[in-house]
Design an enzyme around this catalytic site. Structure first.
Site, PDB file in Angstrom:
ATOM      1  N   HIS A   1       0.840  -1.192   0.000  1.00  0.00           N
ATOM      2  CA  HIS A   1       0.000   0.000   0.000  1.00  0.00           C
ATOM      3  C   HIS A   1       0.871   1.236   0.000  1.00  0.00           C
ATOM      4  CE1 HIS A   1       0.442   0.122   4.488  1.00  0.00           C
ATOM      5  NE2 HIS A   1       0.271  -1.182   4.401  1.00  0.00           N
TER       6      HIS A   1
ATOM      7  N   HIS B   1       7.785   1.501  10.743  1.00  0.00           N
ATOM      8  CA  HIS B   1       8.597   2.448   9.987  1.00  0.00           C
ATOM      9  C   HIS B   1       9.290   3.448  10.904  1.00  0.00           C
ATOM     10  CE1 HIS B   1       4.755   4.578  10.368  1.00  0.00           C
ATOM     11  NE2 HIS B   1       5.350   5.710  10.048  1.00  0.00           N
TER      12      HIS B   1
ATOM     13  N   GLU C   1       5.473  12.791  13.709  1.00  0.00           N
ATOM     14  CA  GLU C   1       4.043  12.531  13.606  1.00  0.00           C
ATOM     15  C   GLU C   1       3.348  12.721  14.952  1.00  0.00           C
ATOM     16  OE1 GLU C   1       3.697   8.530  12.227  1.00  0.00           O
ATOM     17  OE2 GLU C   1       5.123   8.802  10.591  1.00  0.00           O
TER      18      GLU C   1
ATOM     19  N   HIS D   1       5.164  10.281  17.650  1.00  0.00           N
ATOM     20  CA  HIS D   1       6.288   9.473  17.195  1.00  0.00           C
ATOM     21  C   HIS D   1       7.208  10.423  16.436  1.00  0.00           C
ATOM     22  CE1 HIS D   1       3.036   6.157  17.120  1.00  0.00           C
ATOM     23  NE2 HIS D   1       3.648   6.162  18.302  1.00  0.00           N
TER      24      HIS D   1
ATOM     25  N   HIS E   1       8.204   2.891  15.066  1.00  0.00           N
ATOM     26  CA  HIS E   1       6.847   2.642  15.552  1.00  0.00           C
ATOM     27  C   HIS E   1       6.087   1.849  14.494  1.00  0.00           C
ATOM     28  CE1 HIS E   1       6.789   6.442  13.319  1.00  0.00           C
ATOM     29  NE2 HIS E   1       5.516   6.232  13.063  1.00  0.00           N
TER      30      HIS E   1
END
Length: 421
Positions: A285, A328, A334, A358, A364
């Site tokens: 995705h 990732h 974020e 994060h 995470h």
């Protein structure tokens, strides 16, 4: 009262609450219709390129300059850059929802700053606050000279009464009030949500690139208010946020006295249910940037001061792949919130009204139960429903405030969600 709106993003609107209040052919004639005072609201530098220039002509009962000096107010739990109260760390952070106060509290008094970056003086970075209120602002108005404000309601609806008109905003919608625009917040009962104060370039629609002209957020689904004004004499307070400080001036009339206006510097709202999600139909995705609703550029192409990204209800149909967000480490930092439901990368612990951070290069991803379930799931078409998470993503590190780090809602054992792999 049902409100009416004007449709479009970045449009030049013309609207009047009293017929004939808008001048025709000249913005500032010697004598304006109905004796109104013309005033320019500049949301960008005068010489900004045409495509980026934001300004509106306002026709008011009184000039905005008509007030006495401002005096300093206490800060409460509101903070601004440089966000150096506590040392920032690479630790992953997550908070339970902050409680709504039991005593009477309006929007301003209930603000708590969670984290931020940059500072208003440099016009770069953002601050993220949580608002909590159970009382409307009465005879009290606010504007931020530091940045534009993005509202993300999580519990309870808001009515934003602004200089340029009124916006009703409920959970599942977002609203943006430009830098410097005065407003007050009306609520009905317990209300909570997220607030992003963008110090940088105003939010705009992202470029669509290979997606083409269709998909993501469409201009026509953004709604701007029509002119509505208050001709209400009486003592009231105007609170300004300026270089991080709160300042108050006393007025003898409502500052929401714009009878007519035209231009493209305006508050607006958007229903997130109208977002056209684009996703994979084969395997793997795309990056989460495919869910970007609005972006504040930083000056470096493709690297945002702040992106506003949502994870809405959507179909999952990819074959032979791991469907939730993968593990990732990101150059960008974020900060996530949850409006309703469950976020598909976490089995528990991330609650509506909660927050996670994060930061840059901190690993995470899904927790152990989510990973185990997704790794063995039958990959039939599946629709994620009753969920709405969002993320403010920035090239700058989110530096938490002292109030956030010492809050009892901070989950002390968040790291454990990744134990046992």
């Amino acid at each position: 009262m049902k409100l009416t709106y004007q449709s479009g993003f970045g449009n030049t609107f013309s609207t009047e609450a009293v017929k004939g209040a808008l001048p025709v052919g000249q913005n500032s004639p010697q004598k304006t219709p109905r004796g109104l005072y013309p005033e320019v609201l500049s949301g960008s530098a005068f010489t900004a390129p045409r495509a980026e220039n934001l300004s509106s002509w306002l026709y008011k009962l009184r000039p905005s300059a008509m007030h006495g000096p401002f005096r300093r107010l206490p800060q409460g739990l509101l903070r601004s850059g440089p966000f150096d109260e506590v040392e920032a760390s690479p630790n992953r952070l997550r908070w339970d929802p902050l409680p709504i106060p039991s005593k009477a509290t309006d929007f301003l008094d209930g603000l708590v700053t969670i984290a931020g970056s940059g500072d208003p003086a440099s016009q770069a970075g953002i601050a993220v606050h949580v608002y909590r209120a159970n009382r409307s602002m009465k005879d009290r108005y606010f504007y931020s000279a530091d940045g534009e404000l993005m509202f993300v309601p999580q519990q309870g609806a808001l009515l934003l009464a602004t200089e340029l008109g009124r916006l009703d905003v409920k959970p599942g919608e977002v609203a943006v009030v430009p830098r410097g625009v005065k407003f007050r917040v009306e609520v009905h009962g317990a209300t909570r949500g997220y607030l992003c104060e963008n110090y940088g370039i105003p939010f705009r629609l992202p470029e669509l690139g290979p997606i083409g002209s269709q998909g993501l957020a469409q201009k026509r689904d953004f709604l701007a208010p029509v002119a509505a004004y208050e001709n209400r004499p009486g003592k009231c307070q105007l609170v300004a946020k300026f270089l991080g400080g709160l300042w108050a001036a006393e007025l003898r009339h409502s500052p929401l006295d714009v009878v007519a206006w035209h231009g493209n510097c305006t508050p607006y709202k958007y229903d997130l249910a109208r977002f056209m999600a684009v996703n994979t139909v084969t395997f793997d995705h795309a990056d989460p940037s495919i869910f970007t609703v609005l972006t504040s550029p930083s000056g470096q192409a493709g690297v945002a001061n702040c992106d506003f990204v949502i994870f809405p209800p959507r179909w999952m149909v990819a074959e032979h792949t791991f469907r939730p967000p993968w593990f990732h480490r990101n150059l960008m930092s974020e900060l996530m919130g949850l409006v309703r439901g469950v976020y598909d990368a976490k089995a528990e612990g991330f609650l509506p009204g909660g927050i996670s951070i994060h930061n840059c290069m901190s690993g995470h991803g899904p927790d152990r139960p989510t990973y185990d379930k997704a790794s063995s799931a039958k990959l039939a078409p599946h629709k994620l429903e009753d969920t709405l998470a969002f993320m403010w993503e920035s090239r700058y590190v989110f530096r938490p405030t002292k109030a956030a780090i010492t809050a009892k809602e901070l989950q002390k054992d968040y790291d454990k969600v990744w134990s046992g792999f």
